[in-house]
Design a protein around this motif. Structure first.
Motif, PDB file in Angstrom:
ATOM      1  N   VAL A   1     -23.498  99.816  35.710  1.00 34.84           N
ATOM      2  CA  VAL A   1     -23.961  98.592  36.363  1.00 34.84           C
ATOM      3  C   VAL A   1     -23.044  97.424  36.017  1.00 34.84           C
ATOM      4  O   VAL A   1     -22.621  96.657  36.904  1.00 34.84           O
ATOM      5  CB  VAL A   1     -25.419  98.273  35.975  1.00 34.84           C
ATOM      6  CG1 VAL A   1     -25.783  96.841  36.364  1.00 34.84           C
ATOM      7  CG2 VAL A   1     -26.370  99.254  36.635  1.00 34.84           C
ATOM      8  N   PHE A   2     -22.714  97.263  34.751  1.00 33.32           N
ATOM      9  CA  PHE A   2     -21.853  96.142  34.365  1.00 33.32           C
ATOM     10  C   PHE A   2     -20.457  96.282  34.968  1.00 33.32           C
ATOM     11  O   PHE A   2     -19.828  95.269  35.311  1.00 33.32           O
ATOM     12  CB  PHE A   2     -21.790  96.018  32.844  1.00 33.32           C
ATOM     13  CG  PHE A   2     -22.890  95.190  32.262  1.00 33.32           C
ATOM     14  CD1 PHE A   2     -22.840  93.807  32.296  1.00 33.32           C
ATOM     15  CD2 PHE A   2     -24.005  95.796  31.700  1.00 33.32           C
ATOM     16  CE1 PHE A   2     -23.860  93.036  31.779  1.00 33.32           C
ATOM     17  CE2 PHE A   2     -25.036  95.038  31.175  1.00 33.32           C
ATOM     18  CZ  PHE A   2     -24.969  93.654  31.212  1.00 33.32           C
ATOM     19  N   ASP A   3     -19.978  97.506  35.102  1.00 32.90           N
ATOM     20  CA  ASP A   3     -18.692  97.701  35.764  1.00 32.90           C
ATOM     21  C   ASP A   3     -18.747  97.217  37.212  1.00 32.90           C
ATOM     22  O   ASP A   3     -17.820  96.542  37.696  1.00 32.90           O
ATOM     23  CB  ASP A   3     -18.310  99.187  35.749  1.00 32.90           C
ATOM     24  CG  ASP A   3     -17.809  99.657  34.401  1.00 32.90           C
ATOM     25  OD1 ASP A   3     -17.451  98.804  33.561  1.00 32.90           O
ATOM     26  OD2 ASP A   3     -17.775 100.891  34.190  1.00 32.90           O
ATOM     27  N   ARG A   4     -19.834  97.553  37.916  1.00 33.51           N
ATOM     28  CA  ARG A   4     -19.981  97.155  39.312  1.00 33.51           C
ATOM     29  C   ARG A   4     -20.099  95.629  39.443  1.00 33.51           C
ATOM     30  O   ARG A   4     -19.519  95.033  40.353  1.00 33.51           O
ATOM     31  CB  ARG A   4     -21.222  97.824  39.912  1.00 33.51           C
ATOM     32  CG  ARG A   4     -21.133  99.336  40.037  1.00 33.51           C
ATOM     33  CD  ARG A   4     -20.182  99.766  41.137  1.00 33.51           C
ATOM     34  NE  ARG A   4     -20.551  99.206  42.431  1.00 33.51           N
ATOM     35  CZ  ARG A   4     -21.447  99.747  43.257  1.00 33.51           C
ATOM     36  NH1 ARG A   4     -22.070 100.866  42.907  1.00 33.51           N
ATOM     37  NH2 ARG A   4     -21.714  99.190  44.419  1.00 33.51           N
ATOM     38  N   VAL A   5     -20.850  95.019  38.549  1.00 31.97           N
ATOM     39  CA  VAL A   5     -21.014  93.560  38.590  1.00 31.97           C
ATOM     40  C   VAL A   5     -19.671  92.868  38.336  1.00 31.97           C
ATOM     41  O   VAL A   5     -19.295  91.929  39.043  1.00 31.97           O
ATOM     42  CB  VAL A   5     -22.066  93.098  37.566  1.00 31.97           C
ATOM     43  CG1 VAL A   5     -22.107  91.574  37.485  1.00 31.97           C
ATOM     44  CG2 VAL A   5     -23.444  93.646  37.930  1.00 31.97           C
ATOM     45  N   ALA A   6     -18.954  93.333  37.309  1.00 34.82           N
ATOM     46  CA  ALA A   6     -17.669  92.716  36.976  1.00 34.82           C
ATOM     47  C   ALA A   6     -16.689  92.834  38.132  1.00 34.82           C
ATOM     48  O   ALA A   6     -15.939  91.896  38.433  1.00 34.82           O
ATOM     49  CB  ALA A   6     -17.093  93.360  35.718  1.00 34.82           C
ATOM     50  N   ALA A   7     -16.675  93.989  38.799  1.00 30.53           N
ATOM     51  CA  ALA A   7     -15.743  94.195  39.907  1.00 30.53           C
ATOM     52  C   ALA A   7     -16.085  93.318  41.101  1.00 30.53           C
ATOM     53  O   ALA A   7     -15.188  92.905  41.849  1.00 30.53           O
ATOM     54  CB  ALA A   7     -15.748  95.667  40.314  1.00 30.53           C
ATOM     55  N   SER A   8     -17.371  93.015  41.284  1.00 30.44           N
ATOM     56  CA  SER A   8     -17.802  92.265  42.466  1.00 30.44           C
ATOM     57  C   SER A   8     -17.856  90.759  42.239  1.00 30.44           C
ATOM     58  O   SER A   8     -17.455  89.981  43.104  1.00 30.44           O
ATOM     59  CB  SER A   8     -19.179  92.750  42.925  1.00 30.44           C
ATOM     60  OG  SER A   8     -19.131  94.100  43.308  1.00 30.44           O
TER      61      SER A   8
END
Length: 240
Positions: free
Chosen positions: A73-80
């Protein structure tokens, strides 16, 4: 989507009537970029049923009972949107059962979602946090309900202890950590007779609303809440 606006991750934003949705909307109004998680399978098996909502700037479906979900989840948030500087834990597993009729599977799932997932999310947030010292925020929603709701209440009690530990251990990293107990909140699960009982027991004479909780979370996440940490805050109209 990247900008100078700070990023907040709010979990448990699956229902229009839910507290998570109110928090996400309030933080958006405060100027945050808001990322949300939801898990429709939970609402689909609960009595109130699904009530999908789209709020915030980014949303991802995630089963937080999966230990690998936090980092993903944190990876997805950081990328977006960029790295989060606030984490609001509004998700939960809550299926009523008592001391004698709680199943092992239900007990384990409550602790996986309400305790272990919150620890993993807080840990992931702290390891990634690189904002200004003192700007990091963790807010978890808790509850003191436990009678006839044993796995839920026990798992929330463990979450309370995690918040106390986080406030102390993560303070040097510039992160505050607090828990909010909003008491009985009208998100669609309170029927007529129960509504009457709860109103009678509440000095202010009404049910709590999702916005009541969202307003307090807004304060804790904002600059005026910077000196509040390690607290288990009850905000329920005097119900308790």
């Amino acid at each position: 989507m990247r900008s100078e606006r700070p990023v907040a991750l709010v979990t448990g934003v699956g229902r229009r009537a839910g507290i998570g949705a109110a928090i996400a909307e309030r933080l958006s109004a405060d100027g945050w970029l808001v990322a949300c998680t939801h898990w429709q399978a939970y609402d689909a098996r609960m009595p109130w049923g699904p009530d999908p909502v789209q709020v915030g700037d980014f949303s991802v479906e995630a089963d937080l009972a999966d230990p690998s979900a936090a980092a993903w989840v944190f990876d997805r948030v950081a990328a977006s949107l960029g790295e989060a500087t606030a984490l609001v834990l509004a998700h939960c597993e809550s299926v009523d059962s008592g001391f004698l009729d709680t199943s092992l599977e239900s007990f384990d799932r409550h602790f996986a979602v309400n305790t272990r997932a919150n620890w993993l999310l807080m840990r992931e947030f702290a390891m990634r946090f690189a904002g200004p010292h003192g700007a990091g925020r963790i807010v978890a929603l808790t509850s003191d309900a436990v009678v006839h709701n044993v796995p839920y209440g026990a798992s929330k009690g463990a979450l309370d202890r995690l918040i106390v530990a986080a406030a102390t251990e993560l303070g040097p990293r510039g992160i505050t950590a607090n828990a909010v107990n909003p008491g009985p909140t009208d998100t669609g699960w309170i029927d007529g007779p129960l509504s009457t009982t709860l109103r009678t027991r509440t000095p202010l004479g009404r049910l709590g609303t999702p916005l009541d909780c969202a307003n307090l979370v807004s304060f804790l996440c904002g600059p005026d809440g910077a000196w509040v940490t390690g607290q288990l805050l009850t905000s329920n109209g005097g119900f308790s």
